[in-house]
Scaffold this motif. Structure first.
Motif, PDB file in Angstrom:
ATOM      1  N   GLU A 372       0.829  -1.208   0.000  1.00 18.19           N
ATOM      2  CA  GLU A 372       0.000   0.000   0.000  1.00 18.19           C
ATOM      3  C   GLU A 372       0.864   1.258   0.000  1.00 18.19           C
ATOM      4  N   THR A 373       1.961   1.222   0.765  1.00 16.98           N
ATOM      5  CA  THR A 373       2.874   2.367   0.805  1.00 16.98           C
ATOM      6  C   THR A 373       3.521   2.592  -0.554  1.00 16.98           C
ATOM      7  N   VAL A 374       4.005   1.501  -1.150  1.00 12.52           N
ATOM      8  CA  VAL A 374       4.600   1.597  -2.485  1.00 12.52           C
ATOM      9  C   VAL A 374       3.593   2.177  -3.470  1.00 12.52           C
ATOM     10  N   ASP A 375       2.395   1.625  -3.450  1.00 13.06           N
ATOM     11  CA  ASP A 375       1.380   2.030  -4.423  1.00 13.06           C
ATOM     12  C   ASP A 375       0.961   3.478  -4.248  1.00 13.06           C
ATOM     13  N   SER A 376       0.694   3.900  -3.028  1.00 15.61           N
ATOM     14  CA  SER A 376       0.212   5.269  -2.807  1.00 15.61           C
ATOM     15  C   SER A 376       1.263   6.297  -3.218  1.00 15.61           C
ATOM     16  N   ASN A 377       2.527   5.995  -2.974  1.00 13.08           N
ATOM     17  CA  ASN A 377       3.575   6.932  -3.359  1.00 13.08           C
ATOM     18  C   ASN A 377       3.803   6.941  -4.866  1.00 13.08           C
ATOM     19  N   LEU A 378       3.638   5.794  -5.499  1.00  9.68           N
ATOM     20  CA  LEU A 378       3.742   5.767  -6.953  1.00  9.68           C
ATOM     21  C   LEU A 378       2.575   6.507  -7.594  1.00  9.68           C
ATOM     22  N   VAL A 379       1.397   6.399  -6.997  1.00 11.63           N
ATOM     23  CA  VAL A 379       0.246   7.160  -7.507  1.00 11.63           C
ATOM     24  C   VAL A 379       0.554   8.657  -7.464  1.00 11.63           C
ATOM     25  N   ALA A 380       1.130   9.116  -6.348  1.00 12.12           N
ATOM     26  CA  ALA A 380       1.484  10.536  -6.234  1.00 12.12           C
ATOM     27  C   ALA A 380       2.523  10.918  -7.276  1.00 12.12           C
ATOM     28  N   GLY A 381       3.513  10.056  -7.458  1.00  7.71           N
ATOM     29  CA  GLY A 381       4.555  10.342  -8.438  1.00  7.71           C
ATOM     30  C   GLY A 381       4.039  10.359  -9.855  1.00  7.71           C
ATOM     31  N   ILE A 382       3.165   9.424 -10.187  1.00  8.65           N
ATOM     32  CA  ILE A 382       2.575   9.374 -11.531  1.00  8.65           C
ATOM     33  C   ILE A 382       1.753  10.633 -11.786  1.00  8.65           C
ATOM     34  N   GLY A 383       1.003  11.055 -10.782  1.00  5.15           N
ATOM     35  CA  GLY A 383       0.213  12.282 -10.930  1.00  5.15           C
ATOM     36  C   GLY A 383       1.094  13.492 -11.193  1.00  5.15           C
ATOM     37  N   ALA A 384       2.227  13.565 -10.490  1.00  6.24           N
ATOM     38  CA  ALA A 384       3.137  14.698 -10.662  1.00  6.24           C
ATOM     39  C   ALA A 384       3.804  14.687 -12.029  1.00  6.24           C
ATOM     40  N   LEU A 385       4.115  13.500 -12.526  1.00  2.00           N
ATOM     41  CA  LEU A 385       4.846  13.387 -13.785  1.00  2.00           C
ATOM     42  C   LEU A 385       3.941  13.393 -15.017  1.00  2.00           C
ATOM     43  N   ALA A 386       2.804  12.715 -14.922  1.00  2.00           N
ATOM     44  CA  ALA A 386       1.942  12.551 -16.105  1.00  2.00           C
ATOM     45  C   ALA A 386       0.913  13.649 -16.250  1.00  2.00           C
ATOM     46  N   GLY A 387       0.577  14.337 -15.168  1.00  2.00           N
ATOM     47  CA  GLY A 387      -0.392  15.421 -15.253  1.00  2.00           C
ATOM     48  C   GLY A 387      -1.723  14.978 -15.817  1.00  2.00           C
ATOM     49  N   ALA A 388      -2.198  15.681 -16.848  1.00  2.00           N
ATOM     50  CA  ALA A 388      -3.509  15.400 -17.427  1.00  2.00           C
ATOM     51  C   ALA A 388      -3.580  14.033 -18.103  1.00  2.00           C
ATOM     52  N   ASN A 389      -2.431  13.432 -18.390  1.00  2.00           N
ATOM     53  CA  ASN A 389      -2.424  12.110 -19.031  1.00  2.00           C
ATOM     54  C   ASN A 389      -2.442  10.966 -18.025  1.00  2.00           C
ATOM     55  N   ALA A 390      -2.420  11.278 -16.735  1.00  3.40           N
ATOM     56  CA  ALA A 390      -2.399  10.244 -15.703  1.00  3.40           C
ATOM     57  C   ALA A 390      -3.592   9.280 -15.785  1.00  3.40           C
ATOM     58  N   PRO A 391      -4.814   9.757 -16.147  1.00  7.63           N
ATOM     59  CA  PRO A 391      -5.940   8.802 -16.223  1.00  7.63           C
ATOM     60  C   PRO A 391      -5.704   7.660 -17.212  1.00  7.63           C
ATOM     61  N   LEU A 392      -4.930   7.891 -18.260  1.00  8.17           N
ATOM     62  CA  LEU A 392      -4.653   6.831 -19.228  1.00  8.17           C
ATOM     63  C   LEU A 392      -3.800   5.742 -18.589  1.00  8.17           C
ATOM     64  N   LEU A 393      -2.820   6.142 -17.794  1.00  8.51           N
ATOM     65  CA  LEU A 393      -1.973   5.168 -17.103  1.00  8.51           C
ATOM     66  C   LEU A 393      -2.752   4.441 -16.014  1.00  8.51           C
ATOM     67  N   GLU A 394      -3.668   5.152 -15.393  1.00  7.07           N
ATOM     68  CA  GLU A 394      -4.520   4.498 -14.389  1.00  7.07           C
ATOM     69  C   GLU A 394      -5.398   3.438 -15.046  1.00  7.07           C
ATOM     70  N   ALA A 395      -5.911   3.726 -16.237  1.00  7.72           N
ATOM     71  CA  ALA A 395      -6.729   2.746 -16.954  1.00  7.72           C
ATOM     72  C   ALA A 395      -5.905   1.508 -17.278  1.00  7.72           C
ATOM     73  N   ALA A 396      -4.652   1.706 -17.685  1.00  7.91           N
ATOM     74  CA  ALA A 396      -3.781   0.569 -17.986  1.00  7.91           C
ATOM     75  C   ALA A 396      -3.493  -0.237 -16.723  1.00  7.91           C
ATOM     76  N   PHE A 397      -3.279   0.459 -15.600  1.00  7.38           N
ATOM     77  CA  PHE A 397      -3.067  -0.237 -14.329  1.00  7.38           C
ATOM     78  C   PHE A 397      -4.307  -1.032 -13.938  1.00  7.38           C
ATOM     79  N   PHE A 398      -5.477  -0.444 -14.100  1.00 10.62           N
ATOM     80  CA  PHE A 398      -6.720  -1.163 -13.814  1.00 10.62           C
ATOM     81  C   PHE A 398      -6.798  -2.439 -14.648  1.00 10.62           C
ATOM     82  N   ARG A 399      -6.455  -2.333 -15.917  1.00  4.78           N
ATOM     83  CA  ARG A 399      -6.528  -3.508 -16.794  1.00  4.78           C
ATOM     84  C   ARG A 399      -5.590  -4.606 -16.305  1.00  4.78           C
ATOM     85  N   ALA A 400      -4.393  -4.202 -15.863  1.00  2.91           N
ATOM     86  CA  ALA A 400      -3.437  -5.188 -15.339  1.00  2.91           C
ATOM     87  C   ALA A 400      -3.971  -5.856 -14.074  1.00  2.91           C
TER      88      ALA A 400
END
Length: 824
Positions: A372-400
């Protein structure tokens, strides 16, 4: 009604704009439920305040419509469709009695319905279909609906000044297209602005109100068109700025009420913020998106470790966790995450360390906590790096993760599978990485299919061990999420998401192989290969086109997973090789997509900063509501920083837009009716202070200079540097050892002259206005009101150390106010 408008547009788009001069505010159409200011004293007061602010907000939305079209004209249809989608989402989310959505519906039901329909068709039938003619038609219809509502709500004069301000904003589209190298599109856009202006009612009203503004605007727009034709982006920008200033000057001359023009002025600056976001979206995502895709793979791998540990495969789980750490240490995403979000970086590494220890100790609870710690911090990092494109990566993570759940179900763990699906449902509801709102705004039908039909159905099917239901709804969530990716993203961003998804599938094969299920590991690899061959949302073709060598190695490594599984070999080493190729493919596609234009976008916002410092509205908003003023400047500064440091541009643009809207309402003394629950500096929901006091450095009377800040300019100064609104002029000078330099106030707010501690010669003593002995002391001093150079004053320093001395203005550094003195 729709067909008559369509016929009118087919005959002449300009006719609609010209016809606005005769629009009635009485609501005599059968289905027009227009409200007027004649409904009593309270309504009249509202019309004089809130109506102007709401109409200004509609102007910002009109500007975004033309942004979408400009991007489409430049063959950036994906980016244009995304802007249209974001505009629709902002409109839909504009809740509250005085929000853009509810006010439009209350002002005119027909305008409201026509606007929403045209905006949707602009995105789908126009831009997504690559039909520019249709896009132009729908843009004109949608813009006209808001223009008609502006006139009905705020009156003819306000509607005209807003029209003029809109022309001033939309000519800037030609400038940002020229800056991105799209000169033909820039020329077309400039010609369109001039044509629309000549057909508008304000064209006839402006000469008598301000003949100079009229002449300047027309000549400047023509000059932009000419500069674009000559492929001179510098001249295009210079003349676009001249046209923008002339349009604003003319709008104040036309206005019956200065505050209404001011509200529109702030909306125009909001629109410039959206211009910068549109420019940053052109050409493809930045490398930060590829870094975020790499982090998404780590998310999936962490859950694989948890899965293996739960099945008793602690040695392989520990190895995989250690490999994640080792890979990250040498990855391109390592430094990027540390710079984008240091807390997320540290939290991710700490979580990985805890995960390794928990696996070795066989502590299931600690493993879960670490993941959970790994995941929550990666979510924060992805949001900071991907910005408006983050939902696309979240969709891919959901699929996985849905794949994980499906595999666990096959292993007889239906309860665990249901738990994973329920967790994803909760994440979706919580709008993790913006996925919920983005799916919903992209397609209401897709949203309903995903959440209400397939995701809910999959949870029930897992719980009830309904094999056919599991198969149906598993395929449903997978197909809807992939369709969302392709609808909402560009080829490059979809490829990034799919590259991460396929890497995760490779690791799934390794997990099943470790658990002794070679046949299933082989089937996963084969399914992944078939998905790639079928196109994978454009990923297959993009990779083959961009880097044939990586494409061939990618397919070879993916095939190697299947071969290893069929031969009874360890799949994990081959999977790591495939992961390397998947990541290489993502970086290759992203880097070849043209890169973003964030540097040019940052320049746009620096121009906004410089404009605001000297603009008429600067003083108006500071006097009207100091909190709104402080909030606007803080968000403008934050936006520039996000663009310069490749941060969350989408989030920064949204916050800047909200701060602009706050100012729009403040200017007409209606902050209490602001339809925003702001989480911004200086604002607190619907309760805002109108105090004109400040925090110690906003009022010149409270500022102090300190040593070497003197009145006037010393006669013995060898060199004089002017401090304008957001610049030192000259920004760079060469002097001789022993020369005395004076920085004198020229315009704008108070300035500082502050040396960069690490950018002056080692032999030099630290120097700054205020006489501080370090950069941190100077910055702290400024916050306490010290070190300021005000009107009529100069800061003086004699240079004794040879070398290069770099310095900056503390309050205006983000706007680019930096300088350099070279001492010989």
């Amino acid at each position: 009604m729709r067909s008559s408008r369509r016929e009118l547009l087919a005959a002449s788009t300009a006719a609609i704009a010209a016809g606005l001069a005769g629009c009635s505010a009485s609501g005599e159409d059968g289905d027009n439920t227009t409200k007027t200011a004649s409904q009593g004293t309270d309504e009249a007061e509202t019309a004089a305040s809130v109506n102007a602010a709401v109409s200004a907000e509609w102007n910002a939305m009109r500007a975004r419509l033309w942004d979408s079209l400009s991007l489409g004209v430049a063959d950036e249809t994906g980016a244009g469709a995304s802007v249209a989608q974001q505009t629709f989402a902002r409109f839909e989310q504009a809740s509250g009695e005085y929000g853009a959505h509810e006010m439009l519906e209350a002002t005119s039901e027909s305008n409201y319905e026509e606007f929403e329909e045209a905006l949707d068709e602009l995105r789908t039938a126009g831009l997504q279909a690559g039909n520019i003619s249709r896009s132009r038609e729908e843009t004109a219809i949608a813009s006209t609906q808001l223009a008609e509502a502006q006139q009905a709500l705020a009156g003819e004069t306000t509607a005209q000044l807003l029209d003029l301000q809109l022309f001033g904003v939309t000519i800037q589209n030609a400038a940002f297209l020229a800056a991105s190298g799209n000169f033909e599109a820039a020329q077309t856009t400039a010609a369109n602005v001039l044509s629309r202006f000549e057909e508008a009612a304000v064209h006839d009203a402006l000469p008598s109100a301000d003949s100079e503004a009229y002449a300047t605007f027309e000549s400047a727009v023509a000059a932009v068109e000419s500069a674009a034709g000559n492929e001179n982006s510098e001249d295009a920008q210079k003349n676009a700025n001249k046209a923008f200033e002339a349009a604003l000057d003319g709008s104040y001359a036309i206005a019956d009420d200065e505050s209404a023009a001011g509200a529109g002025h702030m909306a125009a600056l909001q629109a410039r913020g959206w211009d910068a976001a549109a420019l940053a979206s052109m050409g493809g995502p930045s490398a930060s998106f590829a870094h975020a895709a790499a982090l998404t793979i780590y998310r999936a791998r962490a859950y694989d470790c948890q899965w293996l540990a739960a099945r008793g495969e602690t040695d392989r789980a520990a190895t995989m966790a250690s490999d994640i750490f080792a890979h990250f240490e040498g990855a391109r995403a390592h430094e990027a995450l540390e710079e984008a979000d240091s807390d997320a970086y540290e939290g991710f590494e700490a979580g990985l360390s805890d995960l390794q220890s928990a696996i070795k100790n066989g502590n299931a609870s600690d493993i879960d906590t670490a993941v959970e710690t790994v995941d929550s911090n990666l979510v924060a990092g992805i949001g900071a790096l991907a910005g408006a494109n983050a939902p696309l990566l979240e969709a891919a993570f959901f699929r996985a993760r849905f794949d994980d759940a499906r595999e666990l179900y096959r292993l007889g763990q239906n309860t665990v599978a249901a738990s994973i699906a329920e967790d994803l449902f909760e994440r979706f509801e919580q709008n993790e990485l913006g996925v919920h709102e983005t799916v919903e705004s992209t397609s209401e039908d897709l949203y309903t299919q995903f959440e209400e039909e397939h995701l809910s159905g999959l949870i029930d099917a897992f719980k009830n061990t309904n094999d056919s239901g599991v198969e149906t709804h598993y395929e449903g969530v997978q197909s809807t999420l992939l369709e969302f990716e392709t609808m909402a993203g560009s080829t490059a961003t979809v490829s990034g998401a799919e590259g991460g998804y396929m890497a995760a599938r490779g690791f799934d094969a390794a997990v099943l192989d470790t658990l002794g299920n070679d046949s299933r590991a082989q089937a996963i690899a084969q399914d992944a290969f078939e998905h790639f061959e079928s196109g994978a949302g454009g990923y297959h073709e993009a990779l083959e086109e961009v880097d044939e060598s990586t494409y061939e190695t990618f397919e070879e490594r993916l095939g190697g997973i299947s071969t290893a599984a069929s031969n009874g070999d360890d799949v994990y080493p081959v999977t790591k090789q495939f992961n390397a190729e998947a990541l290489a493919s993502v970086y290759a596609i992203v880097s070849s997509s043209g890169g973003s234009h964030t540097e040019a976008a940052a320049a746009v916002m620096q121009d906004v900063f410089a404009h605001f410092e000297e603009a008429r509205v600067h003083e108006l908003i500071e006097e009207a509501d100091h909190n709104a003023y402080e909030t606007f400047e803080a968000q403008l500064d934050a936006y520039i920083t996000a663009l310069q440091e490749d941060g969350d541009i989408g989030g920064a643009a949204e916050s800047f837009a909200n701060a602009s809207q706050y100012a729009q309402f403040a200017l007409v003394d209606s902050v209490e009716k602001l339809p925003l629950d702001l989480d911004l500096a200086g604002a607190s929901g619907g309760s805002h202070s109108h105090s004109h006091s400040d925090d110690g450095h906003g009022s010149n009377a409270d500022l102090q200079g300190g040593p070497n800040v003197v009145d006037g300019v010393p006669e013995d100064a060898d060199h004089v540097i002017d401090m304008t609104a957001v610049a030192y002029e000259p920004a760079e000078i060469t002097v001789s050892k022993g020369d005395k330099v004076a920085w004198t106030y020229a315009s704008g707010e108070a300035h500082s002259v502050t040396a960069y501690e690490d950018k002056i010669p080692d032999s030099a003593g630290y120097w700054a206005s205020g006489g501080f002995d370090s950069q941190s002391a100077a910055e702290t001093g400024w916050e306490n009101g010290n070190g300021a150079v005000q009107p009529g004053q100069s800061y003086v320093h004699t240079f004794e150390a040879t070398g290069t001395h770099e310095y900056y203005c503390i309050p205006h550094e983000a706007a680019g106010m930096v300088g350099k003195v070279i001492v010989e």
